[in-house]
Scaffold this motif. Structure first.
Motif, PDB file in Angstrom:
ATOM      1  N   MET A 193       0.692  -1.106  -0.137  1.00  0.00           N
ATOM      2  CA  MET A 193      -0.136   0.152   0.010  1.00  0.00           C
ATOM      3  C   MET A 193       1.055   1.287   0.043  1.00  0.00           C
ATOM      4  N   SER A 194       0.578   2.171  -0.918  1.00  0.00           N
ATOM      5  CA  SER A 194       1.267   3.280  -0.825  1.00  0.00           C
ATOM      6  C   SER A 194       1.118   4.193   0.545  1.00  0.00           C
ATOM      7  N   ILE A 195       2.302   5.303   0.611  1.00  0.00           N
ATOM      8  CA  ILE A 195       2.296   5.932   1.841  1.00  0.00           C
ATOM      9  C   ILE A 195       1.120   6.971   1.663  1.00  0.00           C
ATOM     10  N   LEU A 196       0.725   7.225   0.742  1.00  0.00           N
ATOM     11  CA  LEU A 196      -0.504   8.223   0.643  1.00  0.00           C
ATOM     12  C   LEU A 196      -1.731   7.569   0.935  1.00  0.00           C
ATOM     13  N   TRP A 197      -1.636   6.517   0.590  1.00  0.00           N
ATOM     14  CA  TRP A 197      -3.234   5.649   1.068  1.00  0.00           C
ATOM     15  C   TRP A 197      -3.178   5.419   2.832  1.00  0.00           C
ATOM     16  N   ILE A 198      -1.773   5.301   3.262  1.00  0.00           N
ATOM     17  CA  ILE A 198      -1.769   4.945   4.646  1.00  0.00           C
ATOM     18  C   ILE A 198      -2.202   6.246   5.329  1.00  0.00           C
ATOM     19  N   LYS A 199      -1.614   7.514   4.807  1.00  0.00           N
ATOM     20  CA  LYS A 199      -1.845   8.734   5.364  1.00  0.00           C
ATOM     21  C   LYS A 199      -3.395   8.982   5.255  1.00  0.00           C
ATOM     22  N   ALA A 200      -3.993   8.868   4.096  1.00  0.00           N
ATOM     23  CA  ALA A 200      -5.415   9.213   3.843  1.00  0.00           C
ATOM     24  C   ALA A 200      -6.174   8.426   4.792  1.00  0.00           C
ATOM     25  N   LEU A 201      -5.880   7.010   5.171  1.00  0.00           N
ATOM     26  CA  LEU A 201      -6.743   6.129   6.133  1.00  0.00           C
ATOM     27  C   LEU A 201      -6.495   6.749   7.452  1.00  0.00           C
ATOM     28  N   HIS A 202      -5.209   7.288   7.555  1.00  0.00           N
ATOM     29  CA  HIS A 202      -4.981   7.531   8.977  1.00  0.00           C
ATOM     30  C   HIS A 202      -5.614   8.673   9.386  1.00  0.00           C
ATOM     31  N   VAL A 203      -5.713   9.871   8.300  1.00  0.00           N
ATOM     32  CA  VAL A 203      -6.422  10.998   8.777  1.00  0.00           C
ATOM     33  C   VAL A 203      -7.949  10.640   8.716  1.00  0.00           C
ATOM     34  N   PHE A 204      -8.611   9.921   7.788  1.00  0.00           N
ATOM     35  CA  PHE A 204     -10.093   9.558   7.708  1.00  0.00           C
ATOM     36  C   PHE A 204     -10.471   8.862   9.212  1.00  0.00           C
ATOM     37  N   PHE A 205      -9.616   7.983   9.844  1.00  0.00           N
ATOM     38  CA  PHE A 205     -10.003   7.321  10.780  1.00  0.00           C
ATOM     39  C   PHE A 205      -9.699   8.394  12.233  1.00  0.00           C
ATOM     40  N   MET A 206      -8.884   9.176  11.773  1.00  0.00           N
ATOM     41  CA  MET A 206      -8.620  10.393  13.101  1.00  0.00           C
ATOM     42  C   MET A 206      -9.980  11.319  12.629  1.00  0.00           C
ATOM     43  N   ILE A 207     -10.434  11.645  11.876  1.00  0.00           N
ATOM     44  CA  ILE A 207     -11.435  12.555  11.724  1.00  0.00           C
ATOM     45  C   ILE A 207     -13.036  11.887  12.372  1.00  0.00           C
ATOM     46  N   ALA A 208     -13.031  10.662  12.121  1.00  0.00           N
ATOM     47  CA  ALA A 208     -14.227   9.858  12.556  1.00  0.00           C
ATOM     48  C   ALA A 208     -14.148   9.764  14.035  1.00  0.00           C
ATOM     49  N   TRP A 209     -12.715   9.412  14.690  1.00  0.00           N
ATOM     50  CA  TRP A 209     -12.601   9.233  15.886  1.00  0.00           C
ATOM     51  C   TRP A 209     -13.030  10.547  16.671  1.00  0.00           C
ATOM     52  N   MET A 210     -12.355  11.937  16.180  1.00  0.00           N
ATOM     53  CA  MET A 210     -12.405  13.031  16.582  1.00  0.00           C
ATOM     54  C   MET A 210     -14.190  13.428  16.795  1.00  0.00           C
ATOM     55  N   ALA A 211     -14.674  13.138  15.728  1.00  0.00           N
ATOM     56  CA  ALA A 211     -16.251  13.417  15.584  1.00  0.00           C
ATOM     57  C   ALA A 211     -16.963  12.814  17.040  1.00  0.00           C
ATOM     58  N   GLY A 212     -16.602  11.510  17.204  1.00  0.00           N
ATOM     59  CA  GLY A 212     -17.318  10.939  18.260  1.00  0.00           C
ATOM     60  C   GLY A 212     -16.939  11.645  19.522  1.00  0.00           C
ATOM     61  N   ILE A 213     -15.476  11.973  20.005  1.00  0.00           N
ATOM     62  CA  ILE A 213     -15.073  12.162  21.229  1.00  0.00           C
ATOM     63  C   ILE A 213     -15.664  13.705  21.418  1.00  0.00           C
ATOM     64  N   PHE A 214     -15.982  14.466  20.153  1.00  0.00           N
ATOM     65  CA  PHE A 214     -16.535  15.980  20.292  1.00  0.00           C
ATOM     66  C   PHE A 214     -17.898  15.451  20.938  1.00  0.00           C
ATOM     67  N   TYR A 215     -18.526  14.828  20.214  1.00  0.00           N
ATOM     68  CA  TYR A 215     -19.931  14.419  20.671  1.00  0.00           C
ATOM     69  C   TYR A 215     -20.421  13.862  21.856  1.00  0.00           C
ATOM     70  N   LEU A 216     -19.380  12.934  22.307  1.00  0.00           N
ATOM     71  CA  LEU A 216     -19.879  12.227  23.509  1.00  0.00           C
ATOM     72  C   LEU A 216     -20.033  13.016  24.830  1.00  0.00           C
ATOM     73  N   PRO A 217     -19.066  14.172  24.953  1.00  0.00           N
ATOM     74  CA  PRO A 217     -19.320  15.118  26.176  1.00  0.00           C
ATOM     75  C   PRO A 217     -20.592  15.660  25.835  1.00  0.00           C
ATOM     76  N   ARG A 218     -20.991  16.061  24.680  1.00  0.00           N
ATOM     77  CA  ARG A 218     -22.176  17.028  24.425  1.00  0.00           C
ATOM     78  C   ARG A 218     -23.308  16.121  25.046  1.00  0.00           C
ATOM     79  N   LEU A 219     -23.458  14.668  24.710  1.00  0.00           N
ATOM     80  CA  LEU A 219     -24.393  14.204  25.274  1.00  0.00           C
ATOM     81  C   LEU A 219     -24.294  14.077  26.791  1.00  0.00           C
ATOM     82  N   PHE A 220     -23.159  13.985  27.643  1.00  0.00           N
ATOM     83  CA  PHE A 220     -22.878  14.142  28.805  1.00  0.00           C
ATOM     84  C   PHE A 220     -23.794  15.434  29.407  1.00  0.00           C
ATOM     85  N   VAL A 221     -23.484  16.476  28.564  1.00  0.00           N
ATOM     86  CA  VAL A 221     -24.224  17.627  29.246  1.00  0.00           C
ATOM     87  C   VAL A 221     -25.459  17.732  29.339  1.00  0.00           C
TER      88      VAL A 221
END
Length: 142
Positions: A1-29
């Motif tokens: 797998m090319s390094i650009l694909w690895i980087k793209a997947l890293h960024v994609f999963f990071m965005i998905a993860w951040m969306a969740g951990i931004f929303y979970l504390p909002r649910l706690f509110v």
């Protein structure tokens, strides 16, 4: 797998993860603000499902990030001071992620110990850490 694909997947999963951990504390509110037990029970389901939904993204972010480091090599890693700082901030985000699990477990047994204001502040905390991580990864000033 090319390094650009690895980087793209890293960024994609990071965005998905951040969306969740931004929303979970909002649910706690909202959870902390209600006195209605049926609403609390609904929040418990939502919080649990969200945490378990985004946790694989956290691990995939880690896997693809480590794969990137491995692909670039040890010599690159040793001279990349920006990356060392970024990794410290990433460790803090993983600590935050698992702290959210601790809070989720407290809510699950109706043992919330904090106000909705606490959760509002907690909700904003990772934004600055994420900003620093993105700046370090893009600008690479060190």
């Amino acid at each position: 797998m090319s390094i650009l694909w690895i980087k793209a997947l890293h960024v994609f999963f990071m965005i998905a993860w951040m969306a969740g951990i931004f929303y979970l504390p909002r649910l706690f509110v909202y959870h902390a603000q209600t006195d209605n037990q049926s609403v609390r029970d609904q929040f418990k389901i939502m919080e649990r499902r969200l945490w378990w939904f985004v946790t694989p993204f956290a691990f995939l972010t880690l896997i693809f990030g480590l794969w990137l480091i491995y692909s670039y090599g040890l010599a690159w890693f040793k001279i990349s001071t920006w990356l060392h700082i970024k990794l410290l901030l990433v460790v803090a985000l993983y600590g935050y992620h698992f702290y959210l699990l601790k809070l989720l477990k407290q809510f699950a047994v109706d043992n919330n110990q904090h106000s909705s204001r606490f959760y509002r502040v907690l909700n904003e905390a990772p934004v600055l850490v994420l900003l620093a991580i993105v700046c370090l990864a893009i600008v690479k000033t060190f």
